[in-house]
Write a protein that holds these residues in place. Structure first.
Motif, PDB file in Angstrom:
ATOM      1  N   SER A 118       0.838  -1.197   0.000  1.00 31.73           N
ATOM      2  CA  SER A 118       0.000   0.000   0.000  1.00 31.73           C
ATOM      3  C   SER A 118       0.881   1.258   0.000  1.00 31.73           C
ATOM      4  O   SER A 118       0.522   2.272  -0.595  1.00 31.73           O
ATOM      5  CB  SER A 118      -0.986  -0.014   1.164  1.00 31.73           C
ATOM      6  N   GLU A 119       2.053   1.142   0.640  1.00 35.78           N
ATOM      7  CA  GLU A 119       2.998   2.279   0.635  1.00 35.78           C
ATOM      8  C   GLU A 119       3.412   2.601  -0.809  1.00 35.78           C
ATOM      9  O   GLU A 119       3.397   3.748  -1.244  1.00 35.78           O
ATOM     10  CB  GLU A 119       4.226   1.823   1.417  1.00 35.78           C
ATOM     11  N   ARG A 121       1.824   1.714  -3.535  1.00 36.85           N
ATOM     12  CA  ARG A 121       0.676   2.188  -4.329  1.00 36.85           C
ATOM     13  C   ARG A 121       0.397   3.659  -4.076  1.00 36.85           C
ATOM     14  O   ARG A 121       0.065   4.409  -4.976  1.00 36.85           O
ATOM     15  CB  ARG A 121      -0.552   1.338  -4.023  1.00 36.85           C
ATOM     16  N   LYS A 122       0.581   4.043  -2.798  1.00 39.74           N
ATOM     17  CA  LYS A 122       0.358   5.453  -2.457  1.00 39.74           C
ATOM     18  C   LYS A 122       1.343   6.322  -3.242  1.00 39.74           C
ATOM     19  O   LYS A 122       0.997   7.340  -3.805  1.00 39.74           O
ATOM     20  CB  LYS A 122       0.574   5.651  -0.951  1.00 39.74           C
ATOM     21  N   ARG A 123       2.621   5.842  -3.237  1.00 40.79           N
ATOM     22  CA  ARG A 123       3.655   6.586  -3.938  1.00 40.79           C
ATOM     23  C   ARG A 123       3.311   6.702  -5.420  1.00 40.79           C
ATOM     24  O   ARG A 123       3.481   7.729  -6.038  1.00 40.79           O
ATOM     25  CB  ARG A 123       4.987   5.862  -3.755  1.00 40.79           C
TER      26      ARG A 123
END
Ligand code: SF4
Length: 391
Positions: A118-119, A121-123
């Motif tokens: 998720s980190e 994907r956020k980036r």
């Protein structure tokens, strides 16, 4: 080291010098445990590379700094086996044997993996924003090219369109390369095979020494569950070689960094055990407190204040009074910080002194000696494993 005691395995990635968060969260507990258990304290250097292989360049320096601080706070290499993971190649061998016992969907459920995903994907979401800005710029340039055409400035328009076409080509090629590497999967290419499989290496770390107890926080329980599953599966499929490790849930005092977030070297908010007094003072004085307590007489909320958490850990005798006076608005943050500077510098002075007392050579010798001891145990376990698997 006394035999007949239960075996504990615990470790840390080599991140360099230790800070107060490490002291409160792990090291104080390790010092206690080494008297009651047969402890293996691992310098998890292969694990340090799972999210960034280029970190290898820093590993040796970080191992030195970290072990120096372990020794300084009271980890006794006579009582506990302090060893470096990469000096015991059996970790990699057992990791391979265990990798046959874990399914890919099981690893996909690993919470750390999901967090990492998720980190990333956020980036990527942020990258999409950048692309949006890029698109606006392209639209603007196209408008300009059209204006040039209307004004019959053909050469200028042509130049501008050429540049746009070239950029578009580069973008398409990059996208195609990225898609090909992902091959339709939802897993981004930043996730390495090593990162994906690191809980299996963790299981090998524990079970290589037949670890029976693993000191962990509640949030790490899912990781241990995978190790327990692997041990059970191995014992069922081949032969009963491994104990099923139990968690030793440890209450750890909460220590916040000087900016109010979790204390971490990467947030640049940590007070290191090796910080000299003037640096400790500077960091404490700059630290955030309760933002609602603006004047001395305003009532404060110690539960959200990093200064109070440090008082609670280092200054147990006075913590209750500080909490009461802070809440009642009878204590100002300046005085509260001043007292903490005195307490922390006094507590850290002997640790710093002991850390400086070791030469690099002495630290390496301790690591090598411990790794030799660990390797003897690891070789015995691997012999049992091979016997169980291949007969
Ligand atoms: S008085 Fe102390 S505990 Fe209370 S908010 Fe200020 S620094 Fe924090």
């Amino acid at each position: 080291m006394e035999k007949g005691k239960k075996v504990i395995l615990s470790g840390m990635r080599p991140t360099g010098r230790m800070h107060i968060g490490h002291l409160a969260g792990v090291l104080t507990n390790w010092v206690k445990l080494q008297d009651e258990y047969e402890c293996y304290y691992e310098i998890a250097d292969w694990h340090a590379l799972t999210d960034n292989p280029a970190k290898a360049r820093e590993v040796n320096t970080n191992v030195l700094g970290m072990v120096r601080d372990w020794l300084a706070v009271g980890i006794d290499p006579e009582k506990a086996t302090v060893f470096r993971q990469s000096y015991v190649p059996e970790h990699a061998e057992l990791h391979l044997a265990f990798s046959m016992l874990v399914s890919v969907p099981r690893l996909l459920r690993n919470p750390t993996f999901k967090e990492k995903l998720s980190e990333i994907r956020k980036r990527k979401g942020m990258t999409r924003m950048t692309l949006k800005v890029g698109r606006l710029q392209v639209e603007e340039e196209l408008e300009q090219a059209l204006r040039f055409l209307r004004e019959e400035e053909v050469v200028k328009a042509e130049r501008m369109l050429h540049s746009l076409i070239n950029r578009a080509k580069e973008e398409v090629m990059e996208r195609l390369a990225e898609d090909a590497s992902v091959e339709g999967s939802a897993i981004p290419p930043e996730i390495s095979y090593g990162l994906f499989g690191y809980p299996v290496l963790q299981a090998a770390d524990i079970l290589l020494y037949k670890g029976e107890i693993v000191p962990i926080g509640e949030d790490q329980l899912p990781h241990l569950e995978l190790t327990r599953e692997i041990a059970r599966d191995f014992n069922r499929i081949y032969a009963p070689v491994f104990p099923i490790p139990e968690p030793l849930l440890t209450e750890t005092p909460k220590i916040l960094g000087t900016d109010g977030r979790k204390m971490s070297k990467s947030y640049n908010n940590a007070i290191f055990l090796s910080d000299p007094p003037h640096v400790v003072e500077e960091k404490i004085k700059k630290s955030v407190t309760d933002p609602m307590k603006v004047r001395r007489n305003d009532p404060g909320r110690p539960e959200i204040c990093p200064i109070f958490h440090m008082h609670a850990f280092f200054n147990g005798d006075e913590a209750e009074g500080i909490e009461r006076e802070c809440r009642a608005g009878k204590l100002g943050c300046v005085a509260c910080k001043g007292r903490l500077v005195e307490v922390v510098t006094e507590k850290l002075a002997p640790i710093r002194e002991r850390a400086e007392g070791y030469t690099d050579g002495e630290v390496w010798e301790i690591v090598e000696e411990g790794s030799k001891r660990a390797k003897e145990v690891a070789e015995r376990t691997m012999a049992e494993v091979k016997e169980a698997v291949f007969g």
